[in-house]
Each structure stands twice: as C-alpha cells, then as structure tokens.
Design a protein around this motif. Structure first.
Motif, PDB file in Angstrom:
ATOM      1  N   ALA A  36       0.725  -1.390   0.246  1.00  0.00           N
ATOM      2  CA  ALA A  36       0.198   0.181  -0.187  1.00  0.00           C
ATOM      3  C   ALA A  36       0.666   1.592   0.043  1.00  0.00           C
ATOM      4  CB  ALA A  36      -0.811  -0.050   1.247  1.00  0.00           C
ATOM      5  N   THR A  37       2.005   1.155   0.329  1.00  0.00           N
ATOM      6  CA  THR A  37       2.961   2.398   0.817  1.00  0.00           C
ATOM      7  C   THR A  37       3.220   2.453  -0.242  1.00  0.00           C
ATOM      8  OG1 THR A  37       3.293   1.748   3.630  1.00  0.00           O
ATOM      9  CG2 THR A  37       4.536   3.530   1.942  1.00  0.00           C
ATOM     10  N   GLU A  38       3.820   1.923  -1.308  1.00  0.00           N
ATOM     11  CA  GLU A  38       5.012   2.003  -2.158  1.00  0.00           C
ATOM     12  C   GLU A  38       3.909   2.347  -3.267  1.00  0.00           C
ATOM     13  OE1 GLU A  38       7.769  -1.560  -2.294  1.00  0.00           O
ATOM     14  OE2 GLU A  38       6.114  -1.804  -2.455  1.00  0.00           O
ATOM     15  N   THR A  39       2.576   1.602  -3.395  1.00  0.00           N
ATOM     16  CA  THR A  39       1.437   2.022  -4.495  1.00  0.00           C
ATOM     17  C   THR A  39       1.175   3.340  -4.491  1.00  0.00           C
ATOM     18  OG1 THR A  39       0.648   0.136  -4.496  1.00  0.00           O
ATOM     19  CG2 THR A  39      -0.683   1.562  -4.884  1.00  0.00           C
ATOM     20  N   GLU A  40       0.936   3.908  -3.289  1.00  0.00           N
ATOM     21  CA  GLU A  40       1.121   5.639  -3.520  1.00  0.00           C
ATOM     22  C   GLU A  40       1.705   6.334  -3.621  1.00  0.00           C
ATOM     23  OE1 GLU A  40      -1.807   8.258  -1.957  1.00  0.00           O
ATOM     24  OE2 GLU A  40      -2.057   6.381  -1.907  1.00  0.00           O
ATOM     25  N   SER A  41       3.275   6.097  -3.241  1.00  0.00           N
ATOM     26  CA  SER A  41       3.894   6.693  -3.858  1.00  0.00           C
ATOM     27  C   SER A  41       4.671   7.030  -5.146  1.00  0.00           C
ATOM     28  CB  SER A  41       5.191   6.176  -3.079  1.00  0.00           C
ATOM     29  OG  SER A  41       6.189   6.906  -3.770  1.00  0.00           O
ATOM     30  N   LEU A  42       3.773   5.555  -5.703  1.00  0.00           N
ATOM     31  CA  LEU A  42       3.899   5.047  -7.417  1.00  0.00           C
ATOM     32  C   LEU A  42       2.629   6.373  -7.385  1.00  0.00           C
ATOM     33  CD1 LEU A  42       4.246   3.677  -9.847  1.00  0.00           C
ATOM     34  CD2 LEU A  42       2.322   2.091  -9.801  1.00  0.00           C
ATOM     35  N   LYS A  43       1.836   6.263  -7.381  1.00  0.00           N
ATOM     36  CA  LYS A  43       0.150   7.495  -7.341  1.00  0.00           C
ATOM     37  C   LYS A  43       1.013   9.082  -7.447  1.00  0.00           C
ATOM     38  CE  LYS A  43      -4.516   9.136  -5.628  1.00  0.00           C
ATOM     39  NZ  LYS A  43      -5.516   8.708  -4.777  1.00  0.00           N
ATOM     40  N   GLY A  44       1.777   9.231  -6.974  1.00  0.00           N
ATOM     41  CA  GLY A  44       2.037  11.155  -6.529  1.00  0.00           C
ATOM     42  C   GLY A  44       3.658  10.472  -7.488  1.00  0.00           C
ATOM     43  N   LEU A  45       3.646   9.896  -7.913  1.00  0.00           N
ATOM     44  CA  LEU A  45       4.919   9.365  -9.222  1.00  0.00           C
ATOM     45  C   LEU A  45       3.863  10.102 -10.468  1.00  0.00           C
ATOM     46  CD1 LEU A  45       7.965   9.799 -10.541  1.00  0.00           C
ATOM     47  CD2 LEU A  45       7.661   6.766 -10.575  1.00  0.00           C
ATOM     48  N   MET A  46       2.725   9.780 -11.081  1.00  0.00           N
ATOM     49  CA  MET A  46       2.529   9.629 -11.872  1.00  0.00           C
ATOM     50  C   MET A  46       1.492  11.129 -11.857  1.00  0.00           C
ATOM     51  SD  MET A  46       0.220   5.591 -12.553  1.00  0.00           S
ATOM     52  CE  MET A  46       0.117   5.129 -10.642  1.00  0.00           C
ATOM     53  N   GLN A  47       0.882  11.430 -11.032  1.00  0.00           N
ATOM     54  CA  GLN A  47       0.882  12.643 -10.680  1.00  0.00           C
ATOM     55  C   GLN A  47       2.107  13.771 -11.167  1.00  0.00           C
ATOM     56  OE1 GLN A  47      -0.621  12.223  -6.992  1.00  0.00           O
ATOM     57  NE2 GLN A  47      -3.034  12.101  -7.360  1.00  0.00           N
ATOM     58  N   THR A  48       2.906  13.870 -11.159  1.00  0.00           N
ATOM     59  CA  THR A  48       4.574  14.577 -11.028  1.00  0.00           C
ATOM     60  C   THR A  48       4.497  14.310 -12.803  1.00  0.00           C
ATOM     61  OG1 THR A  48       4.778  14.362  -8.912  1.00  0.00           O
ATOM     62  CG2 THR A  48       6.469  14.841 -11.080  1.00  0.00           C
ATOM     63  N   ILE A  49       3.939  13.495 -13.178  1.00  0.00           N
ATOM     64  CA  ILE A  49       4.435  13.065 -14.786  1.00  0.00           C
ATOM     65  C   ILE A  49       3.768  14.037 -15.125  1.00  0.00           C
ATOM     66  CG2 ILE A  49       5.287  10.964 -16.419  1.00  0.00           C
ATOM     67  CD1 ILE A  49       5.538   9.099 -14.044  1.00  0.00           C
ATOM     68  N   ARG A  50       2.454  13.562 -14.882  1.00  0.00           N
ATOM     69  CA  ARG A  50       1.353  14.010 -15.561  1.00  0.00           C
ATOM     70  C   ARG A  50       1.602  16.069 -15.558  1.00  0.00           C
ATOM     71  NH1 ARG A  50      -4.310  13.970 -15.567  1.00  0.00           N
ATOM     72  NH2 ARG A  50      -4.050  14.775 -13.115  1.00  0.00           N
ATOM     73  N   ALA A  51       1.963  16.353 -14.350  1.00  0.00           N
ATOM     74  CA  ALA A  51       2.002  17.671 -13.753  1.00  0.00           C
ATOM     75  C   ALA A  51       3.305  18.636 -15.156  1.00  0.00           C
ATOM     76  CB  ALA A  51       2.231  17.889 -12.833  1.00  0.00           C
ATOM     77  N   SER A  52       4.201  17.223 -15.980  1.00  0.00           N
ATOM     78  CA  SER A  52       5.179  17.586 -16.521  1.00  0.00           C
ATOM     79  C   SER A  52       5.178  18.053 -18.002  1.00  0.00           C
ATOM     80  CB  SER A  52       6.405  16.886 -16.080  1.00  0.00           C
ATOM     81  OG  SER A  52       5.915  15.256 -17.099  1.00  0.00           O
ATOM     82  N   GLY A  53       3.190  17.267 -17.937  1.00  0.00           N
ATOM     83  CA  GLY A  53       3.028  17.629 -19.459  1.00  0.00           C
ATOM     84  C   GLY A  53       3.042  16.108 -19.853  1.00  0.00           C
ATOM     85  N   VAL A  54       3.746  15.259 -19.687  1.00  0.00           N
ATOM     86  CA  VAL A  54       3.477  14.040 -20.520  1.00  0.00           C
ATOM     87  C   VAL A  54       1.870  13.356 -19.941  1.00  0.00           C
ATOM     88  CG1 VAL A  54       4.357  11.595 -19.984  1.00  0.00           C
ATOM     89  CG2 VAL A  54       5.695  13.437 -19.784  1.00  0.00           C
ATOM     90  N   THR A  55       1.110  13.070 -21.153  1.00  0.00           N
ATOM     91  CA  THR A  55       0.292  12.362 -20.676  1.00  0.00           C
ATOM     92  C   THR A  55       0.058  10.499 -20.263  1.00  0.00           C
ATOM     93  OG1 THR A  55      -0.531  13.180 -22.701  1.00  0.00           O
ATOM     94  CG2 THR A  55      -1.973  11.028 -21.714  1.00  0.00           C
ATOM     95  N   VAL A  56      -0.321   9.985 -20.018  1.00  0.00           N
ATOM     96  CA  VAL A  56       0.083   8.499 -19.143  1.00  0.00           C
ATOM     97  C   VAL A  56      -1.374   7.728 -19.396  1.00  0.00           C
ATOM     98  CG1 VAL A  56      -0.106   7.208 -16.731  1.00  0.00           C
ATOM     99  CG2 VAL A  56       0.985   9.465 -17.311  1.00  0.00           C
TER     100      VAL A  56
END
Length: 259
Positions: A189-209
């Motif tokens: 669960a902790t790793e998944t939550e951290s991964l969720k934050g990474l994907m949001q950061t990637i999207r914020a950088s302009g990359v579509t996911v």
C-alpha cells in the motif's frame, strides 16, 4: 467535447485477431493531452493486446490509429518510440546485469544523434552528447525516487525500485504518451501510494499517461477518465464515478471476477 487539438491518441474501430480469436473488436477511444487515462477489465478482456497495438508490438487488423495527428496503422515499436510513445511492461524487462544508470541511458538511444561515425571518431559533439545523456539519466533516477548509488546493478534493486527504473528508462525517450502496464503489480500500500504521486508528477510535467492496472481503487482515485474492456470490446468509458456505477461494468466484474 474533444477537439482535434486536445486529442493525443485516437483509436477508431480497432480490431485484432489471433487466428479465429478476436482479441479486440471495434474498439474506439481517444486520449486527451495531459490526462491520466485508465484501462481496466476482467482478465482476458484485451487490455494488454490494446497496449501492444498502441506501442507497435502488434499490428491492428481493422480500424485506424492516430497519434498527435499522424496515422500509425502499421508501425514498428521504434517508430512509435520516436513519435513519442513509451511503455513499461507487466513483467519487468530491465537489463539485469547493467547498472541503474546504464538502463536509463539505453532509453536515450532514440534521441541521440552521433551515430556510428561519431562513436568511432569520438569527436567533441559526440563527447558532449554522451555527457548530456549521463546527466539526464542521473536526473531521471532522482526524479522517480531511486536513491541508491547509480552504479547499482538493476538486479540488486528492490522490486519497487525496479518498477521505478522502468519508468525512468521510458521517460528517457522524452515521450508525449507514457503507457504503463500494471506498474503497481506486487507493490504494498505504501509503495502504491508513492507510485500514485509519481504518476501525478509525471502528468503535471506535461506527459500524458495511459494506465492498465488491476488495482481498481488506484484507477478510480487517479484517472481523469476510464475505459472498460470485456471480451475484447469496450463496454464503458467516462469519468470514474460514471464507470464504477455502470451496469455493464458491474456485470462484467461479477461475472469475470474482480481484478
């Protein structure tokens, strides 16, 4: 309403057969620039087949496939990588005996310019490009949260770090669309939550996911829109609240077993 300018990826009437089996049938969807788009469905629904079509591992048999306004009906993976589509795999595919840094550097191959003559001559431009590749690889390792020494062999990283390393390698291609095939598989669960934050950061950088994930809770809490496949056909598409209450989706999961 979606316009030409905000649509990054569009599939119309896509079909894919393996012998007499229709793995995909008349699948249409569009992904907007800057969104996180989820793809779910029971096991065997055709999700990975669709991913493989989008990334060039499979060639579609029917329909059309447009990315950034260009048609890519029958293209190899390297062509689509150069166009701006990068992916990770459900089963980790790293170079186990190469370092974390080297794995990410491999991802820069589609953006390098030196070629064989530059490698042989070792001219100033080639050396400068190599330094830039190393620097960018280091930046991406930090970006995805890998704090280990960059010379650590990939096989010595933890499972969660290996997942992140795959994402870093994909980002090294400078994608417009990052396609992630079950990136949270096997994570706690902790790793998944951290991964969720990474994907949001990637999207914020302009990359579509574009995201395939068995963790429906993660999909519903992260994605802007979600499509559901069942037996190779799209049975629903919309915002998470619409999809989770769709009778066809409920029936598919009750009948096929929730992922």
């Amino acid at each position: 309403m979606t316009t030409v300018t905000d649509t990054l990826l569009e599939l119309k009437g896509v079909g894919k057969r393996f012998g007499g089996l229709a793995a995909l049938s008349d699948v249409s969807l569009h992904i907007r620039r800057g969104e996180i788009y989820g793809l779910i469905g029971p096991n065997g629904a055709g999700k990975t087949t669709l991913f493989n079509v989008v990334t060039g591992l499979y060639q579609l048999d029917e329909g059309s496939f447009t990315f950034a306004g260009q048609a890519y009906a029958r293209c190899k993976p390297n062509v689509l990588a150069e166009a701006g589509i990068a992916r990770t795999f459900q089963n980790i595919r790293l170079f186990a005996n190469m370092t974390a840094l080297e794995n990410v550097m491999v991802g820069r191959h589609v953006r390098t310019r030196s070629g064989i003559w530059g490698a042989l001559s070792r001219n100033a431009a080639t050396r400068a490009e190599e330094r830039a590749i190393v620097q960018r690889a280091r930046e991406l390792l930090s970006y995805v949260g890998i704090d280990r020494p960059h010379q650590t062999l990939a096989k010595h990283l933890s499972y969660g770090e290996q997942r992140r390393l795959e994402i870093a390698r994909a980002l090294a291609t400078e994608p417009q669309l990052l396609a992630l095939d079950e990136p949270a598989a096997g994570m706690n669960a902790t790793e998944t939550e951290s991964l969720k934050g990474l994907m949001q950061t990637i999207r914020a950088s302009g990359v579509t996911v574009l995201l395939i994930e068995h963790d429906v809770k993660l999909i519903m809490g992260l994605c802007d829109r979600v499509a559901v496949l069942d037996y190779g056909q799209k049975i629903a598409e919309g915002i998470p609240d619409e999809v989770r209450t769709d009778p066809a989706v409920i029936a598919a999961y009750l009948g096929g077993g929730e992922e």
